[in-house]
Design a protein around this motif. Sequence first.
Motif, PDB file in Angstrom:
ATOM      1  N   UNK A 321     -31.594   3.374   5.357  1.00 39.05           N
ATOM      2  CA  UNK A 321     -32.866   3.517   4.643  1.00 39.05           C
ATOM      3  C   UNK A 321     -33.013   2.395   3.629  1.00 39.05           C
ATOM      4  N   UNK A 322     -34.192   1.775   3.605  1.00 39.18           N
ATOM      5  CA  UNK A 322     -34.531   0.748   2.615  1.00 39.18           C
ATOM      6  C   UNK A 322     -35.710   1.256   1.795  1.00 39.18           C
ATOM      7  N   UNK A 345     -25.665  11.676   4.110  1.00 41.89           N
ATOM      8  CA  UNK A 345     -26.574  10.548   3.880  1.00 41.89           C
ATOM      9  C   UNK A 345     -25.728   9.301   3.697  1.00 41.89           C
ATOM     10  N   UNK A 346     -26.157   8.187   4.292  1.00 37.73           N
ATOM     11  CA  UNK A 346     -25.360   6.968   4.190  1.00 37.73           C
ATOM     12  C   UNK A 346     -26.231   5.736   4.431  1.00 37.73           C
ATOM     13  N   UNK A 347     -25.742   4.633   3.922  1.00 39.51           N
ATOM     14  CA  UNK A 347     -26.427   3.346   4.099  1.00 39.51           C
ATOM     15  C   UNK A 347     -27.845   3.395   3.555  1.00 39.51           C
ATOM     16  N   UNK A 348     -27.939   3.691   2.250  1.00 39.06           N
ATOM     17  CA  UNK A 348     -29.232   3.773   1.581  1.00 39.06           C
ATOM     18  C   UNK A 348     -29.334   2.613   0.592  1.00 39.06           C
ATOM     19  N   UNK A 349     -30.430   1.857   0.637  1.00 41.95           N
ATOM     20  CA  UNK A 349     -30.621   0.679  -0.203  1.00 41.95           C
ATOM     21  C   UNK A 349     -31.910   0.834  -1.011  1.00 41.95           C
ATOM     22  N   UNK A 350     -31.779   0.897  -2.328  1.00 40.33           N
ATOM     23  CA  UNK A 350     -32.933   1.074  -3.216  1.00 40.33           C
ATOM     24  C   UNK A 350     -32.994  -0.119  -4.157  1.00 40.33           C
ATOM     25  N   UNK A 375     -22.584   8.820   1.045  1.00 37.24           N
ATOM     26  CA  UNK A 375     -21.762   7.635   0.802  1.00 37.24           C
ATOM     27  C   UNK A 375     -22.544   6.359   1.116  1.00 37.24           C
ATOM     28  N   UNK A 376     -22.007   5.257   0.610  1.00 39.43           N
ATOM     29  CA  UNK A 376     -22.598   3.939   0.827  1.00 39.43           C
ATOM     30  C   UNK A 376     -24.045   3.890   0.345  1.00 39.43           C
ATOM     31  N   UNK A 377     -24.190   4.146  -0.952  1.00 42.54           N
ATOM     32  CA  UNK A 377     -25.506   4.135  -1.588  1.00 42.54           C
ATOM     33  C   UNK A 377     -25.558   2.921  -2.517  1.00 42.54           C
ATOM     34  N   UNK A 378     -26.574   2.081  -2.350  1.00 49.59           N
ATOM     35  CA  UNK A 378     -26.686   0.842  -3.101  1.00 49.59           C
ATOM     36  C   UNK A 378     -28.032   0.819  -3.839  1.00 49.59           C
ATOM     37  N   UNK A 379     -27.974   0.582  -5.151  1.00 51.40           N
ATOM     38  CA  UNK A 379     -29.184   0.587  -5.973  1.00 51.40           C
ATOM     39  C   UNK A 379     -29.144  -0.625  -6.891  1.00 51.40           C
ATOM     40  N   UNK A 380     -30.265  -1.354  -6.996  1.00 51.80           N
ATOM     41  CA  UNK A 380     -30.304  -2.493  -7.910  1.00 51.80           C
ATOM     42  C   UNK A 380     -31.726  -2.736  -8.398  1.00 51.80           C
ATOM     43  N   UNK A 430     -18.717   6.345  -3.149  1.00 50.20           N
ATOM     44  CA  UNK A 430     -19.183   4.988  -2.839  1.00 50.20           C
ATOM     45  C   UNK A 430     -20.662   4.780  -3.174  1.00 50.20           C
ATOM     46  N   UNK A 431     -20.951   4.863  -4.475  1.00 51.97           N
ATOM     47  CA  UNK A 431     -22.269   4.537  -5.017  1.00 51.97           C
ATOM     48  C   UNK A 431     -22.128   3.246  -5.827  1.00 51.97           C
ATOM     49  N   UNK A 432     -23.063   2.345  -5.672  1.00 51.85           N
ATOM     50  CA  UNK A 432     -23.010   1.064  -6.371  1.00 51.85           C
ATOM     51  C   UNK A 432     -24.373   0.785  -6.989  1.00 51.85           C
ATOM     52  N   UNK A 433     -24.441   0.861  -8.308  1.00 56.85           N
ATOM     53  CA  UNK A 433     -25.706   0.744  -9.031  1.00 56.85           C
ATOM     54  C   UNK A 433     -25.599  -0.425  -9.996  1.00 56.85           C
ATOM     55  N   UNK A 434     -26.567  -1.326  -9.939  1.00 59.71           N
ATOM     56  CA  UNK A 434     -26.499  -2.512 -10.780  1.00 59.71           C
ATOM     57  C   UNK A 434     -27.885  -2.917 -11.272  1.00 59.71           C
ATOM     58  N   UNK A 435     -27.919  -3.577 -12.423  1.00 64.74           N
ATOM     59  CA  UNK A 435     -29.147  -4.129 -12.995  1.00 64.74           C
ATOM     60  C   UNK A 435     -30.189  -3.041 -13.248  1.00 64.74           C
ATOM     61  N   UNK A 436     -29.879  -2.201 -14.226  1.00 65.95           N
ATOM     62  CA  UNK A 436     -30.752  -1.098 -14.617  1.00 65.95           C
ATOM     63  C   UNK A 436     -31.149  -1.277 -16.078  1.00 65.95           C
ATOM     64  N   UNK A 437     -32.426  -1.135 -16.366  1.00 64.23           N
ATOM     65  CA  UNK A 437     -32.916  -1.134 -17.744  1.00 64.23           C
ATOM     66  C   UNK A 437     -33.688   0.159 -17.961  1.00 64.23           C
TER      67      UNK A 437
END
Length: 556
Positions: A321-322, A345-350, A375-380, A430-437
Amino acid sequence: MKKIVTTIFTLIFFASLVANAQTKAKQPYSWSNLPVIAKTSFKTDTFNIVKFGAKNDGITLNTKAINDAIIACNKKGGGVVVVPKGMWLTGPIELKSNVNLHLQKNSLLQFTRDFDQYPLVASNWEGLAQMRNQSPLWATNQTNIAVTGYGIIDGAGDAWRMVKKDKLNESQWSKLVASGGVVTEDKKTWYPSEQSLKAAKLKNPGEITPAKTPEFFKSVKDFLRPNLLVFTSCKKILLEGVTFQNSPAWNIHPLMCEDLTVRNVYAKNAWYAQNGDGIDIESCKNVLIEGSTFDVGDDGICIKSGRDAAGRKRGMPTENVIIRNSTVYHAHGGFVIGSEMSGGAKNIFVSDCSFIGTDIGLRFKTTRGRGGVVENIFVKNINMTGIVGEAILFDMYYAAVDPVPLKGEKRDAPKVELLPVTEETPIFRDFHITDVVCDGASKAVFIRGLPEMSISNITLDNMTIKAKEGIDIQEAKNIKLTNVNLITSDTDPLINIQNGNVIEFKNINYNSAQLLFRISGDRNSAIKSSGLDATKAKAKSEFLAGADEKTLQINK
């Protein structure tokens, strides 16, 4: 001989292409290797609903005319069914393969408030097989379908939904009660009909069981609110440009679908709309949501995959999911996973999303009994402002209540007990969250796992969060926060950890704190910080409930 050599080289070339394709297919998805979503394609033939007898007078029920146009379009190989400008009153519409339902500018597709126009059908609600009123927009086992254009689709949801008094002011409440319907004995909730109120007192009245007869379901029909749009087991879907509003329950609900594109849509509900989610992607594969806006009464953009044993039996995760360049205004959560996530749920890109005035920003929720692996959740690149509760929340004690208590509402903390790990134990990892304000929240980060199943492998990088409270981590392991700037209200403590293992803080900046660390519990280990100025806190650390001082290491 030359021909043989050429043939050999050709075979080697194509073999290498196949090998490269197979290698690429085996590679895990990443920001540089995003999922690919198959696109829709339609013939240019047009079928105007007016030619099938539709009238835009707001009185004529156009159900048959619109469905006849869709059937005719489908039978001729597909094309575009045109809804011209004007107000078109209708009952349920069923989309067919190769049909693009296109709403022209200034068109309003208004679904009727007459419940008799919605037949009871076997459907799904919150991850369980349920009888429901047929959804206004409906499709099952169709391929290459779309709802596009510039118009508005209104689900007449206010005719179906109950409303809590605490969510309205006195004038709004008085007007609602005067409009009809019934009020509960405690005067706290309005229902649109006596039948709806009686059904609400039953335990899961819509669930399909052998003991329930057609007569029973008819007796609770008013309560069985439909979702505005339900597409089930469909492939190649496009939703583009249209406003979906005023849904009886969830707004947009693709279920077990594949290759879905949602682009530039506006999902709108009253902020008090019970179960008024924006979009719920359930057990779907290959999804793109972009350029869209959500302003609703429950979760904004939500990932689901079924509930408890039924979801595990289905065994269909939401995957690949994108979600990008979208905005969520009022909602319980901006981007959400759960709580019905039993299929995983897996391979989610936000990425590149803004959450404005939501109860919670990033919300990941589950509870015992669900099972499933997320797992494998990516947020930026996330912007937040005016968040009522937590900016970032992971919670494995979801209790099916609003994320922020209403005025005067009392809630007890969940009972903490160690239980055996079974198939009913959910997993977050396996959650990876970056660049949040985030400019304004009640708490910056809240992570709460189960004693028997820690939330694990979470990285939070490059964040600036202004909040009343700092960081709270419970029952978690392998958590790493790097380059985090916290602006809090002189909290006590800034960082709370209960039974945390391998927790690392690197380059944490903060304005002030009464207490820097509070460590509690007898199952902590390897809690380390570096690049953190402990001198700005009045006290460095406190150890409670069996916590060992040796578990915490503060380095300059």
